[in-house]
Scaffold this motif. Sequence first.
Motif: not given
Lengths: 658, 210
Positions: A236-242, A245-254
């Motif tokens: 899922g993260l890999k897909t969201l990478r594109s 903005a959302l990806y970064k938020v997810c990484l921050e959440d992680l």
Amino acid sequence: MSNGSENHPSAGSLVGGPTPSPAIAKKVKKVVELRLDAPELSAALDQLTEFYGANTLENRRNLKSCIEKRGIDVNHQFINCFEDVMKKLDHVENYVMKLSDCSQRMQQRLHTAQTTTAQVLKLTEQLQKKEHTAEAHKNLVLAFLDRFRLKPSEMQLLQTGEVSDPFLEVLDRVGQIQSESKQLLRVHHKTALMDIVDEAASLQEKGFDRLYRWLQKELSNVQGDSSDVPLLVKKGLKTLRSRSALYKVCLEDLAVSRRQALHKRFVAALSRGGPGGTPKPIEIHAHDPLRYIGDMLAWVHQALASERELLASLFIATRPDSSEPSKMNSVTARVEEDKVLAGVLDGVSSTVQARVEAVLQSQSSAVLIFKLGNLLLFYLHTIGGLLPDGASLTSTIQGCHKLAGKLFMELLTASSQRLYKQPPPCPSTLAPHNDILAALEELKEVMSSFDASLIPARLRENYFKPVVEEGVEPLIGACALSANAITPAEGSIYLVNCLLAIQTLLQRYDFCAWRIPRLQNQIAQALEQGIKEQVLIIMRQCNLDDKMYSVRSWKSEQRGEGMESLSGMVGMDPLALSISLKQFYGVVLTSSLEYRYVDRLSTSSIRSSARSKVAAGITQSYKELYDAIISPESGYREPHAILLHGPQQIESLLMGSV
Amino acid sequence: MSQFEYIFKYIIIGDMGVGKSCLLQQFTEKRFPEDQPHTIGIEFGTRVCEVNGKVIKLQIWDTAGQERFRAVTRSYYRGAAGAIMVYDITTRSSFNHLATWLTDARNHTNPSTVMMLIGNKLDMAKQREVSFEEADAFAKDNGLIYLEASAKTGQNVEEAFLRTARKIYENIQSGALDLNAAESGVVSNRTRSNRIKAGQTPTNASSCSC
């Protein structure tokens, strides 16, 4: 037989003419040549018999007409007969005419039909062609739609389905559709593609949004002590990478969830330990700062390694495919990974800082603080090496290390300044005072701890210089002050002993070697002073010191004008001289010379060399005295009565007893 | 990419120069470094392997043998599921020091930590100073698993690490090792709810394969 026949009407002329005319000749010839057995002839004769009854003249005359008549009859008959035929033929002709008429009509119709058919065929052909084209178009459109639009089931999945592998595939496909459409858009089919792009974009948006929400939920659920992230989350993260903005938020959440979990585990390890008390809480060793901080940082180091592994596995899985132009991407991925890692480890920074600082500030032992500083330095390398530059944990440890260094220097300076301001009294043994020894012992521990540190050899000297300057120099100063407080003879020996102790310490470590030459110089000076004092004292004991003084002043005056004789100086009369010298000889001959000060030098080799130097010094002084007395200008009448032993004798006696 | 089910933490200890780092490298990278420098403080290596049908990640902490790092390395015993003690069969003193290492390990690890003894440098058996029988007796007396191995040829290296892992795994199954313990040296990779179940009924844990 007659040759007359209807076929040869001229036959009579043949008979009649005597001279054969050519015509007759021809006839004759014809008759002659007539073939009797020819069927025609026989048939003709047969016919003749029917109507030619008797061979009469009349008949003969009429033969011709008869034949002709008969011929006419026959013809008449013939004509009659043929009249029917004619009629029939007319009929037939009629029919034929009709037929041909009919056929002509048919032909015409046929022709018309043919023309019509041809048109139809042509039309069919055209239609067929159109059909083919239409079919091809249809296939194209279907293929296009298949490629550029989602199936209803896929759309359904994207909008309402669970996040799952197929969901991610569909989402990936939407992205692909979009990018392909955009590529196509540059070339043609603007409207349709615009629609598709719009549709894909809105679908993608929805999909990403759902994926993002799902990931947020999942990532906040990633258990702190679990060691891996579920595969689906990684995908899922890999897909969201594109969707950066959302990806970064997810990484921050992680990072946040891992950070909180790490903090929780750290606090538990510090204060609770494992269940049932194994392993024991780290704080149980709080009384042993080295162990306490060491365990704490080791725990952090191990947690860091685990987190790093976890993130590495996560980021390898989400790294952009190798097909993508990815040199840049892998660099950014690396940066992202480092950033998350630093963020996660943030979770322990403040705890580490608070505890380490508390420990450091409560310490009064410079050595311990130095050791703690070294430990912090070790972890600054070990942990700092695993974290990106500027990570807060690294700066925390660095800050702690600096604080340790500062506190150490403060304590070191304070204690050495204390010694300097109140120099400890010199003990009667002239061995370094216990306070000095204690300070040296502390320095020794500091140096051995420093020796075990990770500072590379080439940097050590500079790194340690302040410690030497703040720790050793005031110590030397303090020793010198103590030495000044007592007699120079004792003081210089005391100073030598102290300096020797310092030298022994500094010699142990390469990083202090730079200070050795100057120290040796200082030792040599003090030692020289000590030896001089010792010589002086021995001379004084034999009452020779004032005699020496007189000799030296006489010798310097002798070069001037005074010209007073040595024997005439106060206390230099032969009697006084011989009493003192006898005392001196007695001491030398009985080897009871006391090297009371140099004997208190702490190092045996230095001690024995100092003794010989003292002996040499005494010999030297005696020789000076001897030379002065024996010289004619001195005014002694019998110098040999005073001087019982030559300088060589004295020297060998002294050297023998050293 | 393989998903593993557990992480086991190991620590390798023993005198300087007995080949601890080489054993680790042989195990994790299948190579023997000819010129291995002294370990500074502590190093770290991992390998994923299969034990009793389970995919397990071994997280191995390789300590410096030098005395000056003893204070640092001691902190890494904490929460190790396996402790691998190494001596050099061609160096008597490294064997003689085992008692100290063992005390150190026992003092700083959990009671459930599996201890393994490796006699390294089996490839140099001609210069042997410690007999197999003697070390075997030492191992038996102290309840250690024992193997002679060679980091250079790789002989028995795999076996040593895996045998330790099998023992740890057996401990998990028998319940001797508490998986709920945050610092048991074993980290399970399941969700928390599964893990609590596994902790309560260890036999379930074995049958429920992921």
